[in-house]
Design an enzyme around this catalytic site. Structure first.
Site, PDB file in Angstrom:
ATOM      1  N   THR A 323       0.621 -15.433   3.040  1.00  0.00           N
ATOM      2  CA  THR A 323       0.472 -13.991   3.275  1.00  0.00           C
ATOM      3  C   THR A 323       0.222 -13.684   4.750  1.00  0.00           C
ATOM      4  O   THR A 323      -0.145 -14.561   5.531  1.00  0.00           O
ATOM      5  CB  THR A 323      -0.700 -13.406   2.467  1.00  0.00           C
ATOM      6  N   CYS A 324       0.374 -12.400   5.110  1.00  0.00           N
ATOM      7  CA  CYS A 324       0.212 -11.955   6.491  1.00  0.00           C
ATOM      8  C   CYS A 324      -1.243 -11.599   6.777  1.00  0.00           C
ATOM      9  O   CYS A 324      -1.541 -10.525   7.289  1.00  0.00           O
ATOM     10  CB  CYS A 324       1.098 -10.749   6.757  1.00  0.00           C
ATOM     11  N   ASP A 325      -2.150 -12.482   6.404  1.00  0.00           N
ATOM     12  CA  ASP A 325      -3.573 -12.252   6.660  1.00  0.00           C
ATOM     13  C   ASP A 325      -4.117 -13.563   7.197  1.00  0.00           C
ATOM     14  O   ASP A 325      -3.932 -14.612   6.567  1.00  0.00           O
ATOM     15  CB  ASP A 325      -4.274 -11.868   5.356  1.00  0.00           C
ATOM     16  N   ASN A 366       1.024  -8.238  -0.279  1.00  0.00           N
ATOM     17  CA  ASN A 366       2.252  -8.585   0.448  1.00  0.00           C
ATOM     18  C   ASN A 366       3.479  -8.691  -0.467  1.00  0.00           C
ATOM     19  O   ASN A 366       4.484  -9.310  -0.104  1.00  0.00           O
ATOM     20  CB  ASN A 366       2.108  -9.921   1.183  1.00  0.00           C
TER      21      ASN A 366
END
Ligand SMILES: *Cc1c(COP(=O)(O)O)cnc(C)c1O
Length: 376
Positions: A323-325, A366
């Site tokens: 994920t984009c975290d 996401n």
């Protein structure tokens, strides 16, 4: 990993990520616990894995259920569990949810505060109630301290109060912390419970039950003591502190009941390096903290990973999710080594992922779907 899961993964090649659960392992775990602790009533902690197939298998075996919410109560009742076999074990409940459970026939409730006791007196008149006492949870890899329970002196007063309010002051519960590695913790806890039994006898209250919670381990990267040693520690603590007057015993296994019944199959999405000076590879999998591996928080639970290249040369890695975290890093401080030959597209098996994975998975962060469960 059970032969049944290995065969399923080889033959079916399921889309990853997914957790494959072998229901036979859960049946075996239940029978083993029953055999080792014949005096205890087993309440499966539903939160560990609420898959209907699991609740069903355990219900068929005669298990009772420790639940935390209306949703978990409805799940168990819907699959045919009798309300007498359900405990509403969360110490933090809405009064209307207590009333709901009571109307459905649930008569066993946990509390750890005066305000909760007042709710129970109103919404569950006459029900059996037990008070949870605070534990330090040292030795536990996933502690359940501070937030739950109250000091024994307060618990003693609250059980007196419970009777004044028309409730059935039934017993005491504790949880020594999940994935507990120190067997002495049960001795400490049972000792506290026994002292409260004596104190309350002076107030003419005869408690009848000790709920020893969960805490039995699953096997991750490091070896753990066999379940026999845990059962032995519990029973010798009961004998030491209660002598010939051993009360009813409730045990609430979650992790040890379903953990080793599951294997998470994941896939390598990307392998990269961030600096010419740096020899650690970043390995990005298609599952991470938000996809079900929440117990890697603070790198608490250290899963065992198996790759198709095991046995060859390895190098240090940082493992992360897709994920984009940037919080979605699984292991950065813990020493994980992966094969030098590891390649994008390789399948990774993450062992003992039957507990605390699928139900922790986010709904759609996401755009990744929740972690799928396949029960076989
Ligand atoms: C989570 C929980 C359990 C299960 O604990 P495990 O360590 O997974 O066995 C048992 N009882 C209560 C009240 C819980 O909250």
């Amino acid at each position: 990993m059970s032969a049944k899961i290995a065969r399923y993964l080889a033959e079916q090649q399921p889309e990853t990520p997914c957790v494959v659960i072998d229901l036979d392992v859960i049946t075996d775990n239940y029978k083993t616990m029953k055999r080792l602790l014949p005096l205890a009533q087993i309440f499966y902690a539903v939160k560990a894995n609420p898959a209907p197939e699991i609740v069903n298998v355990l219900n068929e075996q005669g298990s009772s259920f420790d639940t935390a919410s209306r949703g978990e109560i409805d799940l168990c009742l819907g699959l045919g569990a009798q309300p007498e076999k359900i405990s509403f074990g969360n110490t933090i409940k809405k009064e209307r949810d207590i009333a709901y459970a009571y109307a459905k026939g649930v008569r066993l409730f946990a509390f750890d505060s005066e305000a909760e006791l007042q709710k129970l007196a109103k919404a569950a008149p006459g029900a059996k109630v037990y008070c949870r006492i605070l534990m330090e949870c040292s030795g536990a890899e996933w502690p359940l301290s501070r937030k739950f329970g109250c000091a024994p002196e307060m618990a003693t007063d609250l059980l007196v109060k419970a009777r004044e309010l028309g409730l059935d002051a039934y017993g005491i519960s504790f949880h020594v912390g999940s994935q507990q590695t120190d067997l002495d913790q049960w001795d400490v806890a049972v000792g506290r419970a026994a002292a409260m039994f004596s104190a309350l006898q002076k107030a003419n209250i005869d408690l009848r039950m000790v709920n020893i919670g969960g805490g039995f381990p699953a096997r991750y990267r490091a070896a753990v003591r066999p379940v026999e040693d845990y059962a032995e520690a519990v029973m010798s603590a009961m004998q030491k502190h209660f002598g010939n007057n051993i009360p009813e015993i409730i045990i609430e296994p979650g992790r040890s009941m379903v953990g080793d019944a599951g294997v998470l199959q994941a896939e390598v999405v990307l392998i990269s390096e961030k600096d010419y000076e740096e020899d650690k590879r970043w390995i990005y999998l298609d599952v991470g903290k938000f996809g079900g591996l929440a117990e890697t928080m603070d790198e608490a639970i250290k899963y065992k990973l198996v790759t198709p290249h095991d046995g060859g040369a390895t190098g240090p890695v940082i493992l992360a999710g897709p994920t984009c975290d940037s919080a979605d890093i699984l292991y950065e401080k813990t020493d994980y080594q992966m094969p030098i030959n590891l390649a994008v597209g390789d399948k990774i098996e993450i062992h003992s992922t039957g507990a605390y994975t699928t139900s922790y998975s986010s709904v759609n962060f996401n755009g990744f779907p929740p972690l799928r469960t396949i029960c076989i």
